[in-house]
Structure formats: C-alpha cells, structure tokens
Write an enzyme that holds these catalytic residues in place. Structure first.
Site, short mmCIF file in Angstrom:
data_model
loop_
_atom_site.label_atom_id
_atom_site.label_comp_id
_atom_site.label_asym_id
_atom_site.label_seq_id
_atom_site.Cartn_x
_atom_site.Cartn_y
_atom_site.Cartn_z
N ARG A 18 -7.90 6.49 -6.57
CA ARG A 18 -8.21 6.24 -5.16
C ARG A 18 -9.27 7.22 -4.70
O ARG A 18 -9.13 8.43 -4.92
CB ARG A 18 -6.97 6.36 -4.29
N TYR A 70 -7.32 15.36 0.15
CA TYR A 70 -6.35 16.10 -0.64
C TYR A 70 -7.08 16.90 -1.72
O TYR A 70 -8.32 16.93 -1.77
CB TYR A 70 -5.31 15.14 -1.21
N SER A 111 0.82 -1.21 0.00
CA SER A 111 0.00 0.00 0.00
C SER A 111 0.86 1.26 0.00
O SER A 111 1.99 1.25 0.50
CB SER A 111 -0.89 -0.01 1.24
N PRO A 112 0.34 2.37 -0.55
CA PRO A 112 1.07 3.64 -0.46
C PRO A 112 1.23 4.05 1.00
O PRO A 112 0.27 4.05 1.75
CB PRO A 112 0.16 4.63 -1.20
N GLN A 164 1.65 6.65 -7.45
CA GLN A 164 0.42 7.35 -7.05
C GLN A 164 0.70 8.85 -7.13
O GLN A 164 1.65 9.34 -6.53
CB GLN A 164 0.01 6.95 -5.63
N ARG A 177 0.72 -1.43 7.17
CA ARG A 177 1.55 -1.70 8.35
C ARG A 177 2.22 -3.07 8.32
O ARG A 177 3.38 -3.18 8.75
CB ARG A 177 0.71 -1.52 9.62
#
Length: 761
Positions: A620, A572, A413-414, A490, A715
């Site tokens: 996303r 964002y 994952s980013p 991304q 994580r």
C-alpha cells in the site's frame, strides 16, 4: 429593469429573451462586437433533457431550434481499423450560426434591442453600469468584463494541456457521434465528429503537445494545417475537404482549452453569465447548455421580487453548485483525453467503455438503460477475460494473484478497530472480520497488524507475532471453513504516528503523560506539536525493524493468511522514508527517490523472501501527499510502484494522503481512482483502490474501464457487513450464494426486490 447584455452568443440572447418573457416592460439591449452572422464554431450539441428545459421556458424558441436539429442515438469509436458502436445516447445537433440567427429572430419578436458591431470599452462598461440597473457579461471565455474587474470576480484560468482546432466538413457523420483515433509516425491524434445539419458536420481535431509540435502545427498557417489534417484523416473524410470559419485568426487556429472558474459571479450590478463565469470542455458538449440554463436561472431570480443583490447572491449560490457538477465532469473528460495514450492499448471493448464513462456522468447501470445489449456483451467480455463464462457484472468476476483466486472483486478495506488489548486481538476482531467474510466480499483485509508493541499506532492496535498466531489462526480457519472469502494480513509499523490515543479519545493526539512509548522514524519530526519526537533511525534500528517485519511475516504464514500487504502509506514508518515531507536525511536513505526507497525496498525483499512463493504480496502506497510539488505526487507514485513491481510486488494498493497534518486533499466521489488508474496502466501492474466508493455502480465502472482490478470499500462495510450480498440483490443478480443458514433471507430479499421493480414499472 434596464439591462445591458454584453455578448450576443446563445447565453446572452437567451437571457434577454427569458427576461422579456417574464416581464415585457424590461428594457433589454444586447451588445455584440461582431456581425449578426459571424460565428467561430460549427455545431452545438444539446441533449433531450436540455431541450425539455428549454421547452418549459419558451416553447416557441424551443420549436424553432428543434425544427433545425440533426439527431443521432449512437456513439461510434474508431481506433485504427477497429470500430465499435454503442446506442441509446439521445443527442441532437444544430449549427451554431443557425442557432444564433433563430435566437436573434426570437429576441426581436419579444422586443429585445440588438446592437451589433458594437465594442464596449472599459469606459463604456462604466457608463452602462451607471445607466443600467444590471449589466450581464456574457462575453465568452475570454470575457473582457471579467478581465477589467479581475479583482472582484477573482477568476482562475487553467490552460489545459492538449491542442485542438475546430473544423467542419461536408462528409456525413449522421449515423453517430464519432470519435476517430489515428496512430501516426508522430503519435496519436484524434477527432470528435458529429452532424449538425443535413450537409455539414463538426470535425474537431485534438492531440497532445508532443504530437502537436512533432507535426509542426505550431508553425503552419491555417491552409497548410488543414491540409495536413485532411491527409491524416483521409480515409474518414471520403474525399471531402475540411473547412474553417476562423479565417480572421492569424496562424493555424489551433488553441488550448482554458478552464475558467470564478470565485465570484457578480459584484455591484454586474453579473457574469455562461463561459464568462465557468467553462466546460468541448468533449462533453455542455458549454451552450450550461450558459442557456444559467440564463433561465438568472431570469427567474431577477423576477422573483427579491432585491437585486439578494437575487444575484441566490443565483450565484444555487447555480454555481449546479454548474460545478457539470464542469467537474468536464474536467474528468478533459483529463481522460489528455491521458488517452495510456488507454489506447486496451482491448477495444474496454477502451470504448472507458471513453463512454470518462466523465463519470454515465455510470455502469446508466449504460445498461441506454444500450443493454452492448453492456451485456461488455460484461461477458470482462468475465471471459477473468476466466469465467458468466454473464454477471464485473464486480462478480473472479481474480487471481499467484495461487490465490478470489470469488469476486469486492474487498473489505483495512479499518482500524482500536479494540486490541496489549497487542492481542480480541473477540471483537473475530466477530468483526468473520461477519464481513460471511457478507460475500471476495477478500477481507485486517487492519494494520503491527510488527512490535512500539510499532503500534495506539494502545488498542493489534500486533502479529508468535504470541498472536493462535488468535489470528482461529479467525483464518473460520473464514476458510465457513465462507468463500480469502483473508489478507496488512503488516506495518506506525513510526512517528505511534503512541497516540484511540480515535474516539482524540485521533493522533499523544497519550497522557507517562503512557507514551519511544518512537522511530526516518527523521526526528513529531506528528504534531506535543507528540513524541521520534528517533531518527540508525542502521541498528533498521536491522531490528527488518527482523520484526520478517518475524511478523512468518507469523502471518503460520496463522494461514492467504496474502500479506506491506503498509508503506499514510505517513507510517515505511512511508516516512518515501515522502520528502518526512524524510530529511542526508545519508544514503535520504535525498533522491531512489535513496528514500532504499529501506522500504529492503523490508519488502525481506518479507517476500520469507513469504511462500505461491502466496501473493501487495504494497500500500500513498500516491499523493496533497502538499505540492515538494512532496509525493501522482507522477512520483508511478516511479514508486514501478520499483515495488521490480522487487516482486503482485499488486499495488493505491491510497493517498495522511502523511502530514498540513495536507490539503481534494475529496470527491472515487477520488483516488485516478491514481490507481495511472499506476495500473502506466506500469502494467494490478491495482487495488479505495476512497469514497460506496455503490455497486462505482465498483463496476472502475473495473470495467480498467482503472483498477480490486475495489476496497471501508465505511459501507462498517454500515453493512453484508454489502456484497445486498449489492447482488439490488442488481438483480440471483447467482450470488449466501451462507446456507441464510438461504431464507436470500429468497425473501430477491422476491422483495423483484416486487419493488415490478411496482416501479
């Protein structure tokens, strides 16, 4: 103790028995409004595990119940003309009336006083409170005691969407717990059927509200309603009628399920028990189990020597958590049936798997223990659908978007690293991403690469433009040359969330005075008090930012990335246009969802036009702002994703939250999967999903059930760059390749795993 038990159902009777077994001196009376043989259900389902608990508490009543059981091991799913059976589920059923009569006999044996046809009024309740040491309210999901003292118990009652009617039949369903789905002119309707004695089976009919009204069940009397159900399910009933034992109820006896939760389970000397305190949907068959196991726990605490209030508090704290685990699974199951029409077009194999795992209590590997042959056939089906002849787990199936094929479905994952210098990636980024590409994942995401210095979140965030191409190309070349992984850039713009400190210096807090930069957003709303107030973008700003996204897309292609993702989530810049929480504009870019989507879709089109046609591009989104109905909801997310699909998106990366600090998210294991599921199966587009996913079991369950197509882990990949390689070892998968220099490590890991497995047997 002198105890009054209100309600003579299984939980109340079993509590009374349990108290007398622990101390025969207890004076326990059960008060029941109905007659001794009145009951309004048909069969009760109990698992082998539950029966073991009962045996430890009272072997006598356990044997009485077990001697009247009907057993089955299989779950059978029938959909139209298709049928599929899975084994190893180990359930048993008993008639509710039979169970009550047995528990009544046992209660009398141990000295419990039983008072039937006794209505307890509010005045009577107060009298019992004053006369008794304890009043136990086991008076069901419509608990009168809970209603009278609503202020103390603080209940929440969520009336669920579907309608159902509880019927019985002499048709045999003694070979399996059977789910029957029938498509009619009015839509889908289904039945839950299971045997509970030699002659009788429960037959619960369920449907959504639209089908319920289309059939007219809301206006039919019981006789006509049952006759209609017999007609719908005629080919499954073998000429046997359907029967009701709710003749005392006016109307058709169809109901909706009330999901009951209570903030408090006791006050003064009154305690709730069973359905009065919490309900579990019938689709997982755990209501009676929960009530009787709670009865054991309450009896234990009351006989522990603690003062009454301390005993009740301990009971509430410990038992409430255990009940929550089951009721949460029941909620998942309830929701699955409420949304079942979303899945009814899935292949029968995938549909059956989704049904079996709907509550998340049964996992992928648990299914392997129950029925290894069936799960192996399901895994082979999944691999074949992916174009592979392998028999490996779903997480190791290939996946293709446009001309990009991934070796497996595991994705890094980013994850923001905050280690860039003046927008430039450093050796930290090279080592971080290269190490995870070596770790076996099929796809590695970069963190959000910002389209400009002003578009950064923090001074430690990297950009992507002409200046950064050499550094990113070095990384991409390594990934392609040394690993089978693919790598995605991304691309995004921080918007109002920019000009903040590194995460470990105070996440989302403004930079010290003199270090901040100007920000842009959909509206002039700062992220936090004291943060930079962004400028509401005008058309010139939009043109500038669009050109920056185009330039970044061009740079990503020059660096050799296999895929790009437009970041339109988490508050964002692009997300700030989409959410009404952050978009307060009154022009053509604000107001309706179509207007709010105008600029993000413009950016997407510009990027897609620049990006090579053979390479995939995803988006996303935040599928839930976690801020109520006046924010983005999962239903809005489906519309948002559909607009991106129409614009040419190859897949949607479904996330949630981080739009505004006022959010109230509900976290949990795999908590974002339902959003990805809804998008995927309602608009027929691949989805990616992250969010508290950390076990191979999670990944395989999500994929096999058709809830997402790629699974992102964040994580776990921070803790272990080689998560995928190690997951293969844990699963006994010896086909997973490792980097050639690490072959010795692969052999040792597999040998140690085999040895540990042998020692555990």
């Amino acid at each position: 103790m002198k105890i009054a038990v209100l309600g003579g159902g299984p939980a109340g009777l079993y509590f009374a028995i349990s108290m007398k077994l622990r101390d025969a001196a207890h004076d326990v009376t059960v008060y029941e409004r109905n007659r001794t043989d009145d009951t309004f259900g048909w069969g009760v389902v109990l698992s082998d595990e539950t029966m073991s608990n009962f045996e430890g508490n009272d072997p006598v009543s356990e044997k009485m119940i077990r001697d009247h059981f009907a057993y089955w091991d299989d779950v059978k799913v029938v959909r139209g003309q298709e049928a599929m059976t899975s084994g190893g589920h180990g359930f048993c059923g008993i008639g509710r009336k039979q169970m009550l009569l047995l528990l009544q006999d046992r209660a009398r044996q141990v000295g419990v006083a039983l008072a039937y046809e006794t209505e307890i009024t509010p005045e009577g309740l107060e009298k019992l409170k004053s006369e008794c040491d304890l009043v136990v309210a086991s008076d069901g999901l419509n608990s009168r005691t809970r209603q009278i003292h609503e202020d103390a118990f603080k209940p929440e009652i969520d009336m669920r969407r579907n309608h159902f009617v509880w019927l019985g039949t002499h048709q045999k369903f003694d070979d399996a717990f059977t789910f029957i789905f029938e498509k009619t002119d009015h839509g889908w309707i289904w039945a839950h059927a299971y045997q509970f004695d030699d002659d009788t089976a429960t037959f619960i009919v369920e449907c959504g509200p639209e089908v319920y009204k289309a059939f007219g069940f809301d206006t039919l009397n019981q006789e006509d309603s049952i006759a209609l159900c017999e007609k719908i399910f005629a080919r499954h009933l073998g000429g046997h009628p359907l029967m009701t034992n709710a003749g005392h109820i006016r109307g058709s006896a169809w109901i909706q399920f009330p999901r009951v939760t209570c903030e408090n389970w006791y006050f003064d000397n009154v305690v709730l028990l069973g359905d009065a305190s919490a309900t579990a949907h019938f689709s997982i068959g755990s209501g009676t189990k929960l009530g009787m196991e709670s009865a054991i726990a309450l009896a234990d605490e009351l006989n522990s020597g603690k003062p009454l209030q301390e005993a009740l508090q301990t009971y509430q704290e410990e038992r409430k958590l255990q009940v929550l685990r089951v009721t949460s699974a029941a909620r998942n199951s309830t929701q699955w049936f409420e949304e079942v029409e979303r899945y009814l077009t899935l292949d029968m194999m995938q549909f059956t798997y989704a049904l079996l795992t709907r509550s998340q209590r049964i996992s992928h590997e648990n299914l392997r223990l129950r029925d290894p042959a069936w799960l192996a056939s399901a895994e082979a089906w999944f691999q074949a659908r992916a174009g592979s002849n392998s028999a490996r787990s779903p997480m190791f199936a290939p996946f293709t978007l446009r001309d990009m094929t991934l070796a497996n479905r595991v994705v890094v994952s980013p994850m923001a690293q905050y280690k860039a210098q003046d927008g430039m990636p450093t050796d930290w980024h090279f080592v971080h991403y290269a190490e995870r590409a070596k770790g076996g994942a099929g796809l590695v995401f970069t963190e959000m690469l910002c389209v400009s210095m002003e578009g950064r979140i923090t001074p430690g965030c990297p950009c992507i433009g002409d200046d950064q191409v050499p550094a990113w190309a070095r990384l991409v070349d390594f990934v392609h040359g040394e690993t089978p992984a693919r790598i995605c850039a991304q691309i995004g713009h921080a918007g109002r969330k920019g000009s903040t400190r590194l995460a470990w210096d105070g996440i989302d807090k403004a930079l010290p005075d003199g270090e901040n930069w100007d920000l842009l957003s959909a509206s002039a709303i700062p992220l936090l008090k004291g943060n930079v107030i962004p400028k509401e973008m005008d058309r010139a700003d939009m043109d500038m930012v669009r050109d920056q996204f185009i330039a970044s897309t061009r740079a990503a292609n020059a660096a050799g990335f296999d895929m790009i993702e437009m970041h339109a989530a988490h508050g964002y810049l692009l997300a700030s246009f989409i959410s009404p929480v952050t978009n307060k504009r009154s022009d053509a870019y604000g107001g309706s969802l179509e207007n709010r989507m105008r600029f993000p879709l413009e950016i997407f089109a510009a990027m897609r036009a620049e990006w090579p046609v053979e390479k995939p591009m995803t988006v996303r989104i935040s599928a839930h702002d976690w801020m109520g109905e006046d924010a983005v909801t999962p239903e809005d997310a489906v519309r948002i994703a559909a607009l991106f699909k129409q614009a040419g998106a190859d897949a949607i990366n479904v996330s949630s939250g981080q739009t505004d600090k006022a959010e109230q998210p509900i976290y949990g294991r795999m908590f974002q999967v339902p959003f990805a599921d809804q998008v995927r199966n309602e608009i027929d587009l691949p989805t990616l999903v992250a969010g508290n996913i950390y076990e191979p079991d999670h990944v395989n369950s999500i994929l096999m059930a058709g809830r997402a197509d790629l699974v992102l882990l964040a994580r776990p990949h921070l803790a272990d760059p080689y998560w995928t390689l190690h997951a293969a070892v844990d699963l006994g998968d010896t086909e997973q390749t490792w980097p050639a220099p690490y072959e010795g490590g692969r052999r040792q890991a597999n040998t140690l795993a085999e040895r540990a497995k042998a020692m555990a047997q």
